[in-house]
Design an enzyme around this catalytic site. Structure first.
Site, mmCIF file in Angstrom:
data_model
loop_
_atom_site.group_PDB
_atom_site.id
_atom_site.type_symbol
_atom_site.label_atom_id
_atom_site.label_comp_id
_atom_site.label_asym_id
_atom_site.label_seq_id
_atom_site.Cartn_x
_atom_site.Cartn_y
_atom_site.Cartn_z
ATOM 1 N N THR A 27 0.841 -1.197 0.000
ATOM 2 C CA THR A 27 0.000 0.000 0.000
ATOM 3 C C THR A 27 0.874 1.245 0.000
ATOM 4 O O THR A 27 1.788 1.364 0.809
ATOM 5 C CB THR A 27 -0.921 -0.033 1.235
ATOM 6 N N HIS A 174 -7.431 -10.424 -0.901
ATOM 7 C CA HIS A 174 -6.745 -10.079 0.364
ATOM 8 C C HIS A 174 -7.552 -10.653 1.527
ATOM 9 O O HIS A 174 -8.472 -10.028 2.037
ATOM 10 C CB HIS A 174 -6.636 -8.563 0.479
ATOM 11 N N ASN A 177 -4.091 -10.258 7.193
ATOM 12 C CA ASN A 177 -3.718 -9.024 7.908
ATOM 13 C C ASN A 177 -4.837 -8.302 8.648
ATOM 14 O O ASN A 177 -4.833 -7.077 8.764
ATOM 15 C CB ASN A 177 -3.031 -8.042 6.938
ATOM 16 N N TYR A 179 -8.036 -7.819 7.945
ATOM 17 C CA TYR A 179 -9.105 -7.124 7.203
ATOM 18 C C TYR A 179 -10.339 -8.026 7.073
ATOM 19 O O TYR A 179 -10.387 -9.101 7.671
ATOM 20 C CB TYR A 179 -8.557 -6.631 5.859
ATOM 21 N N ASN A 234 -3.930 -5.966 14.079
ATOM 22 C CA ASN A 234 -5.333 -5.626 14.370
ATOM 23 C C ASN A 234 -6.171 -6.856 14.712
ATOM 24 O O ASN A 234 -7.354 -6.923 14.386
ATOM 25 C CB ASN A 234 -5.990 -4.894 13.187
#
Ligand code: FNR
Length: 347
Positions: A27, A174, A177, A179, A234
């Site tokens: 990103t 994706h 991570n 998300y 996260n």
């Protein structure tokens, strides 16, 4: 010493990579204010076209998937046209590029999409603020309804079709991570008591629905997936997560993904509920093409391929610092070290 990296590798009957090095998705927050890729992004990717496979920076499937500033999208005609310039530039240099499809789930922020719900499996808050925008505090998400889930699956498939229209060679979902997709797969974020929660089969239902809908739209040979069995970003780990990923991997084993990719920053991490390292856990439960990542050099990546820990190695930060990474490694030239300040500019 790194010769095996420079062997070609067939992902399937239609996709052959010229070497075993992938550029990890990175990103960069450099799309324009309509989330359209720019000419500078086309130049940036084209400079790295010698890579066996470039995986694009994470690209949001729809407005409410956005959790960082100026991350590109694949839901408007303008964005598709912007990506077409990128894929044309990469192809004209002989490269291959997949689009990474992204929805950030509970770490999306309404600031980016004009207000409205943040969707996630459950109404579980992540403490903290949006990276690069410290005044934006995360909000408590809304648990997605069954209709919301069906719409999300459809929107992933549309974004995948848009990626193909934009000239990408395939897509990487994706699922890593912390998300949206990863949120369904970990007990920390998934507290649902319907057919999307509680058991491995239920928790894998949405991720597999996305995989199947995308494969249906664009073909298995163009569909790849990134996952994080080890929670590290996260997300808190849970002793029960190992069984969820064992089930998921068993299901994926029966499908024909182009490849499966680990989502990690550091492949030396150990997770007790995975009996150690995440990559080795996946290799034990999945026999098909695997892409490793996380702190590798060309030498250690080559060795891991030699040791059969995975088949392809993704390199992230060194590609930010070295547009000519492939050439340098091939020649044995010294690499420029990565530093976080390099994120301020696309080179
Ligand atoms: C990342 N990473 C990442 N992962 C992903 O799946 N999608 C993304 O868009 C990003 N973006 C991103 C930006 C930046 C600046 C960094 C440093 C990392 C993770 C990346 O793909 C990779 O897994 C890690 O960087 C570890 O590999 P290296 O850098 O040790 O080779």
């Amino acid at each position: 010493m790194t010769d095996n990296l420079f062997q070609s590798f067939a992902l399937n009957d239609t996709l052959e990579l010229s070497n075993r090095i992938a550029m990890a998705p990175l990103t960069r927050c450099m799309a324009d204010d309509n989330l359209v890729p720019t000419q500078a992004m086309a130049d940036y990717y084209a400079k790295r076209a010698q890579t066996g496979l470039i995986i694009s920076e994470a690209t949001i499937i729809r407005p409410d998937g956005q959790g960082y500033p100026n991350t590109p999208g694949l839901f408007s005609a303008e964005q598709i046209a912007g990506w077409k310039k990128v894929t044309d530039a990469v192809h004209s240099k002989g490269g291959k590029i997949f689009a990474q499809l992204w929805h950030t789930g509970r770490v999306a922020h309404p600031h980016f999409f004009g207000g409205g719900d943040v969707l996630a499996p459950s109404a579980t808050l992540v403490e903290g603020t949006v990276p690069r925008m410290r005044d934006l505090t995360y909000v408590t998400p809304k648990a997605a309804s069954k209709d919301d889930i069906a719409q999300l699956v459809a929107d992933y498939a549309t974004a995948a079709a848009n990626a193909i229209e934009a000239g990408f060679d395939g897509v990487e979902i994706h699922g890593a991570n912390g998300y949206l997709i990863d949120q369904f797969l970990h007990h920390d974020a998934n507290k649902r008591d319907d057919e999307y929660g509680q058991t491995p089969e239920n928790m894998a239902r949405f991720p597999l629905a996305v995989v199947d809908a995308i494969a249906e739209a664009i073909g298995w040979h163009k569909t790849a997936l990134r996952i994080s069995p080890g929670a590290y970003f996260n997300m808190a780990g849970d002793a029960r997560d190992g069984d969820v990923f064992k089930y998921l991997l068993g299901e994926l084993e029966q499908r024909q993904l182009a490849y499966l990719h680990l989502g990690l920053f550091d492949d030396s991490m150990e997770f007790d509920y995975l009996d150690g390292n995440a990559t080795d856990f996946v290799r034990r439960h999945y026999s098909k093409t695997l892409m490793g990542v996380g702190g590798y050099t060309a030498e250690t990546g080559s060795q891991a391929i030699e040791d059969n820990r995975f088949d392809l190695v993704a390199i992230g930060r060194p590609f930010i610092a070295n547009p000519d990474y492939i050439e340098k490694v091939r020649q044995g030239d010294e690499l420029t070290p990565y530093s976080d300040e390099m994120l301020a500019e696309l080179v």
